[in-house]
Design an enzyme around this catalytic site. Sequence first.
Site, mmCIF file in Angstrom:
data_model
loop_
_atom_site.group_PDB
_atom_site.id
_atom_site.type_symbol
_atom_site.label_atom_id
_atom_site.label_comp_id
_atom_site.label_asym_id
_atom_site.label_seq_id
_atom_site.Cartn_x
_atom_site.Cartn_y
_atom_site.Cartn_z
ATOM 1 N N ASP A 52 58.760 28.610 29.265
ATOM 2 C CA ASP A 52 57.783 28.447 30.229
ATOM 3 C C ASP A 52 56.536 29.398 29.756
ATOM 4 O O ASP A 52 55.389 29.029 29.815
ATOM 5 C CB ASP A 52 58.044 29.111 31.494
ATOM 6 C CG ASP A 52 58.828 28.172 32.500
ATOM 7 O OD1 ASP A 52 58.777 26.917 32.083
ATOM 8 O OD2 ASP A 52 59.725 28.606 33.224
ATOM 9 N N ASN A 124 49.970 29.994 36.728
ATOM 10 C CA ASN A 124 50.873 30.789 37.654
ATOM 11 C C ASN A 124 50.336 31.682 38.643
ATOM 12 O O ASN A 124 50.629 31.491 39.576
ATOM 13 C CB ASN A 124 51.865 31.539 36.372
ATOM 14 C CG ASN A 124 53.237 30.842 36.233
ATOM 15 O OD1 ASN A 124 53.603 30.062 36.870
ATOM 16 N ND2 ASN A 124 54.055 31.751 35.445
ATOM 17 N N ARG A 151 46.351 49.712 49.594
ATOM 18 C CA ARG A 151 46.615 50.822 48.477
ATOM 19 C C ARG A 151 47.861 50.794 48.064
ATOM 20 O O ARG A 151 48.964 50.469 48.823
ATOM 21 C CB ARG A 151 46.613 52.247 49.286
ATOM 22 C CG ARG A 151 46.419 53.087 48.424
ATOM 23 C CD ARG A 151 46.133 54.500 49.107
ATOM 24 N NE ARG A 151 46.460 55.688 48.194
ATOM 25 C CZ ARG A 151 46.307 57.028 48.618
ATOM 26 N NH1 ARG A 151 46.466 57.231 49.856
ATOM 27 N NH2 ARG A 151 46.733 57.949 47.847
ATOM 28 N N ASP A 153 50.535 49.442 44.045
ATOM 29 C CA ASP A 153 50.376 49.058 42.732
ATOM 30 C C ASP A 153 49.553 47.969 42.566
ATOM 31 O O ASP A 153 48.802 47.865 41.049
ATOM 32 C CB ASP A 153 51.828 48.714 42.550
ATOM 33 C CG ASP A 153 52.614 49.871 42.298
ATOM 34 O OD1 ASP A 153 52.239 51.256 42.697
ATOM 35 O OD2 ASP A 153 53.832 50.001 41.844
ATOM 36 N N TYR A 166 56.399 35.314 39.305
ATOM 37 C CA TYR A 166 56.230 36.726 39.684
ATOM 38 C C TYR A 166 56.122 36.821 41.244
ATOM 39 O O TYR A 166 56.820 37.753 41.690
ATOM 40 C CB TYR A 166 54.798 37.014 39.095
ATOM 41 C CG TYR A 166 54.557 38.692 38.954
ATOM 42 C CD1 TYR A 166 55.511 39.601 39.725
ATOM 43 C CD2 TYR A 166 53.476 38.942 38.265
ATOM 44 C CE1 TYR A 166 55.193 40.908 39.280
ATOM 45 C CE2 TYR A 166 53.233 40.298 38.183
ATOM 46 C CZ TYR A 166 54.008 41.346 38.683
ATOM 47 O OH TYR A 166 53.890 42.675 38.428
ATOM 48 N N ASN A 167 55.576 35.847 41.902
ATOM 49 C CA ASN A 167 55.535 35.871 43.144
ATOM 50 C C ASN A 167 57.044 35.816 43.891
ATOM 51 O O ASN A 167 57.102 36.486 45.201
ATOM 52 C CB ASN A 167 54.915 34.682 43.736
ATOM 53 C CG ASN A 167 55.029 34.318 45.225
ATOM 54 O OD1 ASN A 167 54.131 34.901 46.139
ATOM 55 N ND2 ASN A 167 55.536 33.294 45.670
ATOM 56 N N ALA A 188 54.214 46.836 46.062
ATOM 57 C CA ALA A 188 54.399 47.977 46.707
ATOM 58 C C ALA A 188 53.034 48.710 47.359
ATOM 59 O O ALA A 188 52.560 49.471 46.871
ATOM 60 C CB ALA A 188 54.843 49.020 45.535
#
Length: 267
Positions: A52, A124, A151, A153, A166-167, A188
Amino acid sequence: MENRRNLFFFYGDDKATLIEKMKPVYDILKENGFTILDHPQHANAIVSVGDDGTFLQAVNKTGFREDCLYAGVSATDDISFYCDFHIDHVDSALQEITKNEIEVRRYPTIQVTVDHDTSFHCLNEFSLRSSVIKTFVLDVYIDDLYFETFRGDGLVVSTPTGSTAYNKSLSGAVVDPLIPCFQVSELASLNNNTYRTLGSPFILSNDRTLTLKLTHNDKDYPVMGMDNEALSIKQVEKAVVRLSDKQIKTVKLKNNSFWEKVQRTFL
Ligand code: NAP
């Protein structure tokens, strides 16, 4: 004159391995009147050979072309998300394709504009992350509406096909690529009585605009990612994300719908 529909370009990380491993495929293609090009510029089929990550690079390096078909050939043990073919079975799949009418599948992409002057596409996701051990702060706007101050990461803005990447690790929803939309998920977020965000991923329709405005602190440069490539820009004030008109066209094979891929990969 060369037939405009028969021009193939193969993209791979390792050119020598590519030529050696794909020799039987090249032979079949040539026997069927196809031409293999050394450069993608005039190709109408761009084939990535790898995984990928290689497919994302092939699309990026060839400029998200709309006038050609992309195909992914997996050279790993499994066939992965953007790879509809496996290197060990690609010759039989090609014979099938040359005999039958091929169906085309379209994948939505997002367009990101950073500070008015840099614009690029992602297949992506676009990710914006703190590059230091501290949190960073950004204001989130949906169209003209100030929505929240984040606020934490960072944020990840993904396409429907990126929703399984990633999602998904951020508990985002897996989205059918037939729905023209994009998704925002948090990395986060810090939630307290001063900073509060929605706290769950949200999906925006194709006529929405997402604006991320950084509150300025010269020391805290964010890291920006377009798919698997980091952006070299260091300082950024705002990033504007929309669903793009550009779509990536790929070959659709039988028994290989998006949901069959989801099932194959995750279940
Ligand atoms: P990588 O870090 O080497 O691999 C990431 C993994 O995600 C690989 O297993 C890759 O499959 C898979 N993948 C990529 N796109 C996918 C998709 N649309 N649906 C399902 N799985 C997918 O990096 P890479 O191979 O160059 O891929 C880049 C992508 O990695 C980024 O676009 C981002 O989505 C993802 N990523 C995920 C995390 C996370 O989950 N925490 C963190 C950073 C980046 P292959 O093995 O076939 O390549």
